[in-house]
Design an enzyme around this catalytic site. Sequence first.
Site, PDB file in Angstrom:
ATOM      1  N   ARG A 249     -16.494 -11.414 -25.926  1.00  0.00           N
ATOM      2  CA  ARG A 249     -16.032 -10.089 -26.345  1.00  0.00           C
ATOM      3  C   ARG A 249     -14.747 -10.398 -26.033  1.00  0.00           C
ATOM      4  O   ARG A 249     -14.536 -10.252 -25.167  1.00  0.00           O
ATOM      5  CB  ARG A 249     -17.534  -9.734 -25.509  1.00  0.00           C
ATOM      6  CG  ARG A 249     -18.132  -9.622 -26.169  1.00  0.00           C
ATOM      7  CD  ARG A 249     -18.341  -8.769 -27.590  1.00  0.00           C
ATOM      8  NE  ARG A 249     -19.535  -9.187 -28.083  1.00  0.00           N
ATOM      9  CZ  ARG A 249     -20.218  -9.525 -29.112  1.00  0.00           C
ATOM     10  NH1 ARG A 249     -19.688 -10.491 -29.500  1.00  0.00           N
ATOM     11  NH2 ARG A 249     -21.380  -8.973 -29.791  1.00  0.00           N
ATOM     12  N   GLU A 278     -10.906  -4.499 -30.643  1.00  0.00           N
ATOM     13  CA  GLU A 278     -10.777  -4.656 -32.018  1.00  0.00           C
ATOM     14  C   GLU A 278     -10.960  -3.515 -32.639  1.00  0.00           C
ATOM     15  O   GLU A 278     -12.088  -2.686 -32.233  1.00  0.00           O
ATOM     16  CB  GLU A 278     -11.376  -5.887 -31.997  1.00  0.00           C
ATOM     17  CG  GLU A 278     -13.205  -5.732 -32.024  1.00  0.00           C
ATOM     18  CD  GLU A 278     -13.411  -7.929 -31.801  1.00  0.00           C
ATOM     19  OE1 GLU A 278     -12.768  -8.597 -30.753  1.00  0.00           O
ATOM     20  OE2 GLU A 278     -14.322  -7.696 -32.451  1.00  0.00           O
ATOM     21  N   HIS A 296     -12.563 -12.369 -35.272  1.00  0.00           N
ATOM     22  CA  HIS A 296     -13.880 -12.674 -34.756  1.00  0.00           C
ATOM     23  C   HIS A 296     -14.778 -12.869 -35.784  1.00  0.00           C
ATOM     24  O   HIS A 296     -15.497 -13.014 -36.084  1.00  0.00           O
ATOM     25  CB  HIS A 296     -14.234 -11.138 -34.435  1.00  0.00           C
ATOM     26  CG  HIS A 296     -15.348 -10.999 -33.344  1.00  0.00           C
ATOM     27  ND1 HIS A 296     -15.816  -9.343 -32.903  1.00  0.00           N
ATOM     28  CD2 HIS A 296     -16.546 -11.665 -33.733  1.00  0.00           C
ATOM     29  CE1 HIS A 296     -17.469 -10.092 -32.303  1.00  0.00           C
ATOM     30  NE2 HIS A 296     -17.679 -10.728 -32.663  1.00  0.00           N
TER      31      HIS A 296
HETATM   32  C1  DGY Z   1     -22.060 -11.758 -31.909  1.00  0.00           C
HETATM   33  O1  DGY Z   1     -24.051 -12.608 -32.627  1.00  0.00           O
HETATM   34  O2  DGY Z   1     -23.001 -11.067 -30.880  1.00  0.00           O
HETATM   35  C2  DGY Z   1     -21.253 -12.011 -32.861  1.00  0.00           C
HETATM   36  O3  DGY Z   1     -20.280 -11.578 -31.873  1.00  0.00           O
HETATM   37  C3  DGY Z   1     -21.219 -10.616 -34.101  1.00  0.00           C
HETATM   38  O4  DGY Z   1     -21.808  -9.855 -33.210  1.00  0.00           O
END
Ligand code: DGY
Length: 333
Positions: A249, A278, A296
Amino acid sequence: MPGRFQKLDHKPRVIVTRRLPQPVETRMAELFDVTLNLDDHPMTREELAAAMGEAEVLAPTVTDQIDAALIEGAGPQLKLIANFGVGVDHIDLAAARARGIAVTNTPGVLTDDTADMVMTLILAVARRVFTGERMVRAGEWQGWSPTGMLGHRITGKRLGIVGMGRIGQAVAARARAFGMSVHYHNRHRLPKAIEGPLEATWWPTLEAMLARVDIVSLNCPETQETHHIINDQRLRQMQRHAYLINVARGPLVDEEALVAALERRGIAGAGLDVFEHEPAIHPRLLELPNVVLLPHMGSATFEARQEMGEKVITNIRVFADGHRPPDQVLEDY
Ligand code: DGY
Protein backbone atom coordinates in the site's frame (compact mmCIF):
# COMPACT_ATOMS: atom_id res chain seq x y z
CA MET A 1 -21.32 -13.77 18.48
CA PRO A 2 -23.99 -16.52 18.20
CA GLY A 3 -27.08 -15.45 16.31
CA ARG A 4 -25.36 -12.48 14.75
CA PHE A 5 -25.84 -13.81 11.23
CA GLN A 6 -29.42 -14.36 10.13
CA LYS A 7 -30.67 -16.27 7.12
CA LEU A 8 -32.29 -14.03 4.52
CA ASP A 9 -35.65 -15.12 3.07
CA HIS A 10 -34.95 -13.39 -0.24
CA LYS A 11 -32.09 -12.88 -2.69
CA PRO A 12 -29.68 -10.41 -1.09
CA ARG A 13 -29.71 -6.91 -2.57
CA VAL A 14 -26.08 -6.47 -3.69
CA ILE A 15 -24.44 -3.37 -5.19
CA VAL A 16 -21.06 -3.84 -6.88
CA THR A 17 -19.00 -0.66 -7.23
CA ARG A 18 -16.76 -1.60 -10.21
CA ARG A 19 -16.83 -3.96 -13.18
CA LEU A 20 -15.80 -7.48 -12.18
CA PRO A 21 -14.71 -10.33 -14.50
CA GLN A 22 -17.64 -11.28 -16.70
CA PRO A 23 -18.22 -14.83 -15.32
CA VAL A 24 -18.32 -13.34 -11.83
CA GLU A 25 -20.93 -10.75 -12.81
CA THR A 26 -22.99 -13.41 -14.61
CA ARG A 27 -22.99 -15.66 -11.54
CA MET A 28 -23.86 -12.73 -9.28
CA ALA A 29 -26.81 -11.87 -11.50
CA GLU A 30 -28.06 -15.47 -11.16
CA LEU A 31 -27.68 -15.61 -7.40
CA PHE A 32 -28.38 -12.11 -6.13
CA ASP A 33 -30.59 -9.09 -6.71
CA VAL A 34 -27.53 -7.28 -8.02
CA THR A 35 -26.73 -3.87 -9.46
CA LEU A 36 -23.52 -3.84 -11.48
CA ASN A 37 -21.43 -0.84 -12.46
CA LEU A 38 -21.51 -1.41 -16.20
CA ASP A 39 -19.41 1.59 -17.23
CA ASP A 40 -16.84 0.89 -14.47
CA HIS A 41 -16.51 4.51 -13.36
CA PRO A 42 -15.09 4.89 -9.83
CA MET A 43 -18.12 5.83 -7.74
CA THR A 44 -18.36 9.30 -6.26
CA ARG A 45 -18.92 9.74 -2.55
CA GLU A 46 -22.55 10.62 -3.28
CA GLU A 47 -23.02 7.45 -5.34
CA LEU A 48 -21.47 5.36 -2.58
CA ALA A 49 -23.72 6.98 0.01
CA ALA A 50 -26.76 6.23 -2.16
CA ALA A 51 -25.62 2.61 -2.64
CA MET A 52 -25.13 2.22 1.11
CA GLY A 53 -28.63 3.55 1.65
CA GLU A 54 -30.08 0.79 -0.48
CA ALA A 55 -27.87 -2.33 -0.53
CA GLU A 56 -27.91 -5.17 1.97
CA VAL A 57 -24.45 -6.06 0.67
CA LEU A 58 -21.95 -3.61 -0.78
CA ALA A 59 -19.14 -5.15 -2.86
CA PRO A 60 -16.51 -2.38 -3.08
CA THR A 61 -12.88 -2.31 -4.18
CA VAL A 62 -9.73 -0.46 -3.13
CA THR A 63 -10.88 2.58 -5.16
CA ASP A 64 -13.79 3.23 -2.75
CA GLN A 65 -13.07 5.13 0.45
CA ILE A 66 -15.63 3.71 2.87
CA ASP A 67 -14.97 6.02 5.81
CA ALA A 68 -16.70 6.35 9.17
CA ALA A 69 -19.12 9.06 8.00
CA LEU A 70 -20.32 6.92 5.08
CA ILE A 71 -20.76 3.90 7.34
CA GLU A 72 -22.60 5.91 9.99
CA GLY A 73 -24.89 7.25 7.25
CA ALA A 74 -25.62 3.80 5.78
CA GLY A 75 -29.17 2.49 5.88
CA PRO A 76 -30.12 -0.09 8.52
CA GLN A 77 -30.44 -2.73 5.77
CA LEU A 78 -26.65 -2.72 5.05
CA LYS A 79 -25.30 -5.80 6.77
CA LEU A 80 -22.20 -6.83 4.82
CA ILE A 81 -19.33 -5.10 3.04
CA ALA A 82 -17.87 -7.88 0.85
CA ASN A 83 -14.64 -6.32 -0.40
CA PHE A 84 -13.18 -7.41 -3.75
CA GLY A 85 -9.52 -7.43 -2.62
CA VAL A 86 -7.46 -8.51 0.34
CA GLY A 87 -6.48 -5.07 1.71
CA VAL A 88 -9.24 -3.40 3.74
CA ASP A 89 -7.43 -0.18 4.70
CA HIS A 90 -9.99 1.80 2.66
CA ILE A 91 -12.80 0.63 4.95
CA ASP A 92 -13.21 2.04 8.46
CA LEU A 93 -13.41 -1.27 10.30
CA ALA A 94 -14.10 0.26 13.71
CA ALA A 95 -17.10 2.14 12.31
CA ALA A 96 -18.35 -1.04 10.61
CA ARG A 97 -18.01 -2.98 13.85
CA ALA A 98 -19.89 -0.26 15.76
CA ARG A 99 -22.74 -0.39 13.22
CA GLY A 100 -22.86 -4.20 13.24
CA ILE A 101 -21.83 -4.43 9.60
CA ALA A 102 -19.71 -7.49 8.73
CA VAL A 103 -16.66 -7.01 6.47
CA THR A 104 -15.07 -9.70 4.30
CA ASN A 105 -12.05 -9.74 1.96
CA THR A 106 -10.43 -12.15 -0.53
CA PRO A 107 -7.23 -13.58 0.99
CA GLY A 108 -5.05 -16.33 -0.45
CA VAL A 109 -6.04 -16.22 -4.11
CA LEU A 110 -3.75 -13.32 -5.07
CA THR A 111 -0.74 -14.33 -2.97
CA ASP A 112 1.36 -15.90 -5.73
CA ASP A 113 0.64 -13.21 -8.31
CA THR A 114 1.51 -10.44 -5.87
CA ALA A 115 4.71 -12.20 -4.82
CA ASP A 116 5.61 -12.59 -8.50
CA MET A 117 5.21 -8.84 -8.90
CA VAL A 118 7.66 -8.26 -6.04
CA MET A 119 10.24 -10.39 -7.86
CA THR A 120 9.44 -8.58 -11.11
CA LEU A 121 10.18 -5.23 -9.47
CA ILE A 122 13.32 -6.47 -7.73
CA LEU A 123 14.70 -7.69 -11.05
CA ALA A 124 13.44 -4.68 -12.99
CA VAL A 125 15.11 -2.20 -10.63
CA ALA A 126 18.34 -4.10 -10.00
CA ARG A 127 18.83 -5.09 -13.66
CA ARG A 128 17.55 -1.80 -15.14
CA VAL A 129 15.06 -3.65 -17.30
CA PHE A 130 12.89 -0.69 -18.24
CA THR A 131 15.85 1.60 -18.93
CA GLY A 132 17.04 -0.96 -21.46
CA GLU A 133 13.58 -1.41 -22.93
CA ARG A 134 13.13 2.36 -23.35
CA MET A 135 16.55 2.63 -24.98
CA VAL A 136 15.70 -0.05 -27.54
CA ARG A 137 12.32 1.48 -28.38
CA ALA A 138 13.85 4.95 -28.72
CA GLY A 139 16.26 3.58 -31.33
CA GLU A 140 19.21 4.56 -29.13
CA TRP A 141 20.79 1.13 -28.74
CA GLN A 142 24.15 0.96 -30.48
CA GLY A 143 24.72 -2.77 -29.82
CA TRP A 144 26.26 -4.88 -27.06
CA SER A 145 29.17 -3.49 -25.08
CA PRO A 146 31.16 -4.84 -22.11
CA THR A 147 30.22 -1.91 -19.91
CA GLY A 148 26.71 -1.20 -21.22
CA MET A 149 23.55 -1.43 -19.13
CA LEU A 150 25.21 -2.72 -15.99
CA GLY A 151 22.96 -3.44 -13.06
CA HIS A 152 23.35 -5.53 -9.93
CA ARG A 153 23.19 -9.28 -9.38
CA ILE A 154 20.42 -10.31 -7.01
CA THR A 155 21.80 -13.76 -6.21
CA GLY A 156 23.57 -13.61 -2.85
CA LYS A 157 21.86 -10.41 -1.78
CA ARG A 158 19.99 -9.92 1.49
CA LEU A 159 16.26 -9.35 1.17
CA GLY A 160 14.46 -7.75 4.13
CA ILE A 161 10.72 -8.45 4.15
CA VAL A 162 8.53 -6.16 6.22
CA GLY A 163 5.43 -8.18 7.11
CA MET A 164 5.79 -11.96 6.89
CA GLY A 165 2.18 -12.99 6.28
CA ARG A 166 1.01 -15.04 3.29
CA ILE A 167 2.47 -12.71 0.67
CA GLY A 168 5.70 -12.08 2.60
CA GLN A 169 6.28 -15.82 2.87
CA ALA A 170 5.56 -16.34 -0.83
CA VAL A 171 8.13 -13.62 -1.62
CA ALA A 172 10.61 -15.34 0.70
CA ALA A 173 10.19 -18.69 -1.09
CA ARG A 174 10.83 -17.04 -4.45
CA ALA A 175 13.81 -15.12 -3.11
CA ARG A 176 15.36 -18.35 -1.83
CA ALA A 177 15.01 -19.84 -5.32
CA PHE A 178 16.93 -16.82 -6.64
CA GLY A 179 19.71 -17.47 -4.10
CA MET A 180 18.94 -14.51 -1.87
CA SER A 181 19.07 -14.69 1.92
CA VAL A 182 15.79 -13.95 3.65
CA HIS A 183 15.45 -11.55 6.56
CA TYR A 184 12.16 -10.37 7.97
CA HIS A 185 10.62 -7.99 10.42
CA ASN A 186 7.27 -8.98 11.86
CA ARG A 187 5.55 -8.30 15.15
CA HIS A 188 5.89 -11.96 16.01
CA ARG A 189 8.61 -14.41 15.13
CA LEU A 190 7.34 -17.19 12.85
CA PRO A 191 7.34 -20.82 14.00
CA LYS A 192 10.47 -22.80 13.22
CA ALA A 193 8.46 -24.94 10.77
CA ILE A 194 8.05 -21.85 8.54
CA GLU A 195 11.37 -20.13 9.27
CA GLY A 196 13.43 -23.30 8.78
CA PRO A 197 12.83 -24.12 5.09
CA LEU A 198 13.19 -20.42 4.19
CA GLU A 199 16.35 -20.09 6.33
CA ALA A 200 14.77 -16.82 7.38
CA THR A 201 16.26 -14.52 10.01
CA TRP A 202 13.83 -12.60 12.23
CA TRP A 203 14.72 -9.04 13.19
CA PRO A 204 12.70 -7.81 16.19
CA THR A 205 13.44 -4.19 15.26
CA LEU A 206 12.88 -2.77 11.80
CA GLU A 207 15.72 -0.25 12.16
CA ALA A 208 18.33 -2.98 12.72
CA MET A 209 17.13 -4.92 9.67
CA LEU A 210 17.00 -1.87 7.39
CA ALA A 211 20.65 -1.15 8.12
CA ARG A 212 21.74 -4.64 7.06
CA VAL A 213 19.76 -5.62 3.97
CA ASP A 214 20.28 -4.85 0.26
CA ILE A 215 16.62 -4.87 -0.77
CA VAL A 216 13.58 -4.02 1.36
CA SER A 217 10.17 -5.38 0.34
CA LEU A 218 7.04 -4.02 2.03
CA ASN A 219 4.43 -6.74 2.45
CA CYS A 220 2.38 -5.64 5.45
CA PRO A 221 -1.15 -4.24 5.52
CA GLU A 222 -1.70 -0.53 6.01
CA THR A 223 -2.92 0.22 9.52
CA GLN A 224 -2.45 3.09 11.98
CA GLU A 225 0.77 1.39 13.14
CA THR A 226 2.22 0.86 9.65
CA HIS A 227 1.24 4.22 8.09
CA HIS A 228 4.56 5.82 6.95
CA ILE A 229 6.48 2.87 8.37
CA ILE A 230 9.13 3.95 5.86
CA ASN A 231 9.81 7.60 6.70
CA ASP A 232 12.79 9.93 6.42
CA GLN A 233 14.50 8.49 9.49
CA ARG A 234 14.16 4.90 8.30
CA LEU A 235 15.22 5.73 4.76
CA ARG A 236 18.40 7.18 6.27
CA GLN A 237 18.96 3.84 8.03
CA MET A 238 18.95 1.96 4.72
CA GLN A 239 22.22 1.36 2.89
CA ARG A 240 23.09 3.65 -0.03
CA HIS A 241 23.10 0.73 -2.46
CA ALA A 242 19.72 -0.60 -1.21
CA TYR A 243 16.44 -0.74 -3.13
CA LEU A 244 12.92 -0.29 -1.76
CA ILE A 245 10.08 -2.37 -3.24
CA ASN A 246 6.43 -1.66 -2.43
CA VAL A 247 3.54 -3.72 -3.81
CA ALA A 248 1.48 -3.45 -0.62
CA ARG A 249 0.00 0.00 0.00
CA GLY A 250 1.28 3.46 -0.94
CA PRO A 251 0.79 5.12 2.46
CA LEU A 252 3.26 2.70 4.06
CA VAL A 253 5.86 5.07 2.60
CA ASP A 254 6.23 8.80 3.21
CA GLU A 255 6.48 9.53 -0.52
CA GLU A 256 7.97 13.01 -0.03
CA ALA A 257 10.76 11.49 2.08
CA LEU A 258 11.28 8.70 -0.48
CA VAL A 259 11.65 11.18 -3.33
CA ALA A 260 14.20 13.15 -1.29
CA ALA A 261 16.14 9.96 -0.47
CA LEU A 262 16.22 8.92 -4.13
CA GLU A 263 17.26 12.40 -5.26
CA ARG A 264 20.18 12.59 -2.82
CA ARG A 265 21.09 8.96 -3.66
CA GLY A 266 20.51 7.99 -0.04
CA ILE A 267 19.16 4.73 -1.50
CA ALA A 268 19.88 3.33 -4.94
CA GLY A 269 16.37 2.91 -6.32
CA ALA A 270 12.77 1.88 -5.81
CA GLY A 271 10.18 -0.34 -7.43
CA LEU A 272 6.66 0.87 -6.71
CA ASP A 273 3.33 -0.69 -7.65
CA VAL A 274 1.35 1.47 -5.20
CA PHE A 275 1.42 5.17 -4.32
CA GLU A 276 0.52 7.36 -1.40
CA HIS A 277 -2.19 9.30 -3.27
CA GLU A 278 -2.91 6.96 -6.18
CA PRO A 279 -3.76 7.28 -8.96
CA ALA A 280 -1.83 10.57 -8.55
CA ILE A 281 1.94 10.06 -8.72
CA HIS A 282 4.37 12.40 -6.98
CA PRO A 283 5.59 14.56 -9.91
CA ARG A 284 9.27 14.27 -8.90
CA LEU A 285 9.04 10.46 -8.88
CA LEU A 286 8.25 10.66 -12.59
CA GLU A 287 11.53 12.51 -13.18
CA LEU A 288 13.76 9.98 -11.42
CA PRO A 289 15.73 7.44 -13.49
CA ASN A 290 16.27 4.98 -10.63
CA VAL A 291 12.62 4.04 -10.05
CA VAL A 292 10.20 1.64 -11.71
CA LEU A 293 6.56 2.73 -11.45
CA LEU A 294 3.64 0.36 -12.04
CA PRO A 295 -0.14 0.99 -11.89
CA HIS A 296 -1.19 -1.10 -8.82
CA MET A 297 -1.20 -4.34 -10.80
CA GLY A 298 0.16 -6.87 -8.28
CA SER A 299 -3.00 -9.00 -8.38
CA ALA A 300 -3.84 -8.23 -12.00
CA THR A 301 -4.04 -11.72 -13.49
CA PHE A 302 -7.17 -13.20 -15.04
CA GLU A 303 -6.86 -16.08 -12.59
CA ALA A 304 -6.58 -13.96 -9.44
CA ARG A 305 -9.39 -11.58 -10.36
CA GLN A 306 -11.70 -14.49 -11.21
CA GLU A 307 -10.89 -16.24 -7.91
CA MET A 308 -11.30 -12.98 -5.99
CA GLY A 309 -14.78 -12.67 -7.48
CA GLU A 310 -15.58 -16.26 -6.51
CA LYS A 311 -14.54 -15.46 -2.94
CA VAL A 312 -16.82 -12.41 -2.88
CA ILE A 313 -19.70 -14.61 -4.07
CA THR A 314 -18.99 -17.28 -1.45
CA ASN A 315 -18.81 -14.71 1.33
CA ILE A 316 -22.16 -13.23 0.30
CA ARG A 317 -23.84 -16.64 -0.07
CA VAL A 318 -22.65 -17.92 3.31
CA PHE A 319 -23.70 -14.63 4.89
CA ALA A 320 -27.16 -14.79 3.25
CA ASP A 321 -27.51 -18.37 4.53
CA GLY A 322 -27.16 -17.03 8.07
CA HIS A 323 -23.58 -18.14 8.77
CA ARG A 324 -20.31 -16.40 9.49
CA PRO A 325 -18.69 -15.76 6.08
CA PRO A 326 -15.33 -17.52 5.66
CA ASP A 327 -13.32 -14.35 5.07
CA GLN A 328 -14.77 -12.21 7.83
CA VAL A 329 -12.03 -9.72 8.78
CA LEU A 330 -13.49 -8.47 12.08
CA GLU A 331 -12.26 -11.20 14.41
CA ASP A 332 -14.36 -10.04 17.35
CA TYR A 333 -17.51 -9.46 15.31
C1 DGY B 1 -5.78 -6.07 -2.83
O1 DGY B 1 -6.37 -7.12 -2.99
O2 DGY B 1 -5.61 -5.57 -1.72
C2 DGY B 1 -5.28 -5.38 -4.05
O3 DGY B 1 -4.32 -4.43 -3.73
C3 DGY B 1 -6.42 -4.71 -4.76
O4 DGY B 1 -7.24 -4.12 -3.82
